[in-house]
Design an enzyme around this catalytic site. Sequence first.
Site, mmCIF file in Angstrom:
data_model
loop_
_atom_site.group_PDB
_atom_site.id
_atom_site.type_symbol
_atom_site.label_atom_id
_atom_site.label_comp_id
_atom_site.label_asym_id
_atom_site.label_seq_id
_atom_site.Cartn_x
_atom_site.Cartn_y
_atom_site.Cartn_z
ATOM 1 N N ALA A 78 6.713 -2.261 -4.532
ATOM 2 C CA ALA A 78 6.868 -1.526 -3.057
ATOM 3 C C ALA A 78 5.662 -0.361 -3.197
ATOM 4 C CB ALA A 78 8.143 -0.965 -2.909
ATOM 5 N N HIS A 79 5.605 0.477 -2.173
ATOM 6 C CA HIS A 79 4.543 1.545 -1.782
ATOM 7 C C HIS A 79 4.999 2.659 -3.002
ATOM 8 C CE1 HIS A 79 8.209 2.548 0.878
ATOM 9 N NE2 HIS A 79 8.091 3.812 0.166
ATOM 10 N N ASN A 80 3.740 3.174 -3.365
ATOM 11 C CA ASN A 80 3.526 4.340 -4.104
ATOM 12 C C ASN A 80 4.127 4.023 -5.588
ATOM 13 O OD1 ASN A 80 3.610 5.871 -1.342
ATOM 14 N ND2 ASN A 80 2.617 6.762 -2.719
ATOM 15 N N SER A 104 7.965 4.379 -4.898
ATOM 16 C CA SER A 104 7.974 5.522 -5.579
ATOM 17 C C SER A 104 8.290 5.709 -7.068
ATOM 18 C CB SER A 104 8.379 6.819 -5.127
ATOM 19 O OG SER A 104 7.711 6.804 -3.631
ATOM 20 N N ARG A 106 0.765 -1.129 0.081
ATOM 21 C CA ARG A 106 -0.002 0.010 0.131
ATOM 22 C C ARG A 106 0.718 1.131 -0.054
ATOM 23 N NH1 ARG A 106 -3.568 -1.259 2.882
ATOM 24 N NH2 ARG A 106 -4.598 0.695 2.978
#
Length: 276
Positions: free
Chosen positions: A234-236, A254, A213
Amino acid sequence: MFLSELAEKLSATLIGDGRTVVSGINTIQDATGQELCFLSSDKRVRLLEQSRAAAVLVEKPLEDCRMAQVVVPSVNQALIQALKLFSPRRTGFAGVHPRAVVDPTAAVDPSAAIGPNAWIGPKATVGAHTSIGPGCSIGENSEIGAHCRLDSNVVIYEHCKIGNFCVIQANTTIGAEGFGYVQIEGKHQLIPHNGGVILEDEVEIGANTCIDRAKFGNTVIGAGTKIDNLVQVAHNVRIGRHCLLAGQVGIAGSTCIGNNVIFAGKSGVTDNKTIG
């Protein structure tokens, strides 16, 4: 089915005896007398001389071929259709299994199937004709679209959104907290991840894959993207449309990936990068 039936279903031209019975598909080398084989390359024509197959799927008629021929514009496209015709049938049912738990505030379409020991959390939604396998967990406020298939023990955390016609294979986790830490006074402190995950339509994900998330906003997987087993997103991260991620790929936080990108096995990218 009779070879004539198969040719009709594939919109193919049949050369040979339509009364021949075929029960499956196999390679040129391994096909039996009741199986269809396929010619994916002209370099493999000579292998047909030793094949026991009942018929061969080809894009143009072959001379001096002793077996029946099913002639189609595209072998690859026809092979996909034929494999679906002969695929093992999943037992279909609609409704909630007696051993499943559905929160009273959740909304499950009557045509959906909820398997044993599954849990549908508060205010979660499950769309029409979607199948939720045994042991799955759908978190609070998460949305599962129509015509999806979640195999056994898939975990969808809270505040995630799964589009329509998505497939998620066994033991995959969507929406776990990301691996984002900052060191404060010599200790690693976890940064809260309050965002979610969005899978757009027709995304397919293999077994034992994890998509984290976002810290804020959403981790996004674009429509039509296919992800293999044992992949970490991974996140973002934002992945575009119709990408392919093979086994053991890792995408760090990211990173932004464009459309139609291919990651081969064990390849990866570090954080905050942009790939066109």
